[in-house]
Design a protein around this motif. Structure first.
Motif, mmCIF file in Angstrom:
data_model
loop_
_atom_site.group_PDB
_atom_site.id
_atom_site.type_symbol
_atom_site.label_atom_id
_atom_site.label_comp_id
_atom_site.label_asym_id
_atom_site.label_seq_id
_atom_site.Cartn_x
_atom_site.Cartn_y
_atom_site.Cartn_z
ATOM 1 N N ASN A 72 0.782 -0.903 0.092
ATOM 2 C CA ASN A 72 0.144 -0.051 -0.063
ATOM 3 C C ASN A 72 0.842 1.073 -0.135
ATOM 4 N N GLU A 73 0.928 1.973 -1.060
ATOM 5 C CA GLU A 73 1.365 3.522 -1.121
ATOM 6 C C GLU A 73 2.820 3.200 -0.821
ATOM 7 N N VAL A 109 -1.006 2.696 -5.435
ATOM 8 C CA VAL A 109 -0.233 4.019 -5.312
ATOM 9 C C VAL A 109 -1.004 5.304 -4.822
ATOM 10 N N SER A 110 -0.282 6.001 -4.390
ATOM 11 C CA SER A 110 -1.015 7.309 -4.137
ATOM 12 C C SER A 110 -0.488 8.415 -5.344
ATOM 13 N N ASN A 145 -5.250 5.458 -4.779
ATOM 14 C CA ASN A 145 -5.806 6.181 -3.903
ATOM 15 C C ASN A 145 -5.944 7.596 -4.130
#
Length: 341
Positions: free
Chosen positions: A119-120, A155-156, A196
């Motif tokens: 996550n990110e 990814v952000s 995201n």
């Protein structure tokens, strides 16, 4: 405020009459567990079932939650791995097989919609370097069980080097090489890309230049004209910047799933309020109902997960603790008109 109330009224009528939209409306919730006062899986998932929410993102395997869902298989689970597992998933195919056997094969009644590797992840980093092989090994381990579950990563917006206008969207120089490899994997397997998308942070970090009504789906003005495409909300502009980056990285057919979006109800003065959080989510759902997709991909359902289920008291103080739709006692922070989906 007029546009908000028009969308709110229209969407409320849609929900109350259980009208099915022409296009699909795929809405889920991100189910965080960073709290020491959260309800049991039976209580939490029971609330979701009561509200007809069947798409759920779990950030990591939780045996109690997975056992409950396995015995009550009405939910579609997006299951994440820990960031700490990425290096082992990449370096050891046996670890990937064990992960699959423990967290997927052991729950034969669960419909796993996606597997999220990490996550990110920050770029550049050793974890980022391990991502492509981790995706490959986990995908192979899943397929060896006879199942096909899309495998991708989240990814952000920070992974973008360019994002304005949306057509200029491109991955940053620090991430471009790895993102090309990941995009090729997704394109080959016809798996989606996970992003995201947070207009909140764009506004909170620059309120003097980012229009509030543009972040809130609350204007009928064309705020950004990008060639033939028109943008009346920041959410679609951010999504289409990611689509543009994927195209430039060799993924013209890769779809996007919005794995998180939301607005905090406290923790940042008069920007993060209950009223603003309710307005953002209500207008988001209304906009996704009215529009089958973004301006760049207008005929593609944009599956979207609301962040998050609960206010979680073990997260960092401030806004991070206040993205929940529900308090830990399952009282509403604000009301959401969840669509049947």
């Amino acid at each position: 405020m007029k546009f908000f109330f028009l969308v709110f009224a229209f969407f409320s009528i849609f929900i109350s009459q259980h009208i099915t939209p022409t296009g699909a409306l795929s809405i889920g919730v991100a189910y965080g567990t960073k709290g020491d006062n959260l309800p049991s899986p039976a209580q939490g998932f029971g609330k979701l079932q009561e509200r007809h929410v069947h798409r759920v993102r779990l950030f990591e395997p939780d045996p109690d939650i997975l056992a409950y869902v396995n015995s009550n298989p009405v939910f579609q689970i997006m299951l994440g791995t820990l960031n700490d597992d990425i290096t082992k998933l990449a370096s050891d195919p046996n670890f990937a097989e064990t992960w699959v056997n423990t967290n997927i094969a052991a729950y034969p009644n669960i419909t796993f919609s996606y597997i999220v590797v990490g996550n990110e992840i920050s770029f550049p980093s050793d974890l980022a370097n391990s991502l492509p092989q981790a995706l490959t090994n986990l995908d192979a381990a899943i397929k060896s069980t006879g199942r096909t579950i899309p495998v991708s990563t989240v990814v952000s917006s920070a992974v973008l080097g360019e994002s304005f206008p949306p057509s200029a969207g491109a991955f940053s120089s620090d991430s471009a090489s790895i993102m090309r490899t990941i995009t090729a994997f997704l394109e080959t397997n016809q798996y989606p890309f996970f992003a995201n998308i947070y207009p909140y942070f764009a506004y909170a970090n620059n309120p003097e230049q980012v229009r509030f009504d543009y972040t809130m789906f609350n204007t009928s003005d064309v705020v950004v004209q990008d060639g033939d495409l028109q943008y009346k909300n920041l959410f679609f502009a951010m999504v289409d910047a990611v689509f543009s980056a994927l195209e430039k990285a060799g993924g013209p057919n890769v779809q996007i799933v919005v794995t998180e979006t939301g607005w905090p109800s406290a923790g940042n003065g008069d920007i993060a309020t209950v009223a603003n959080a309710e307005m953002y989510i209500t207008n988001l759902l209304g906009t996704l109902f009215i529009n089958e997709g973004s301006p760049k991909r207008p005929r593609h359902d944009l599956e979207t997960y609301i962040f998050s289920m609960y206010n979680e008291n073990l997260k960092s103080e401030g806004v991070e603790r206040n993205f929940g739709v529900y308090q830990p006692d399952l009282t509403e922070v604000y009301h959401v008109y969840w669509p049947d989906n």
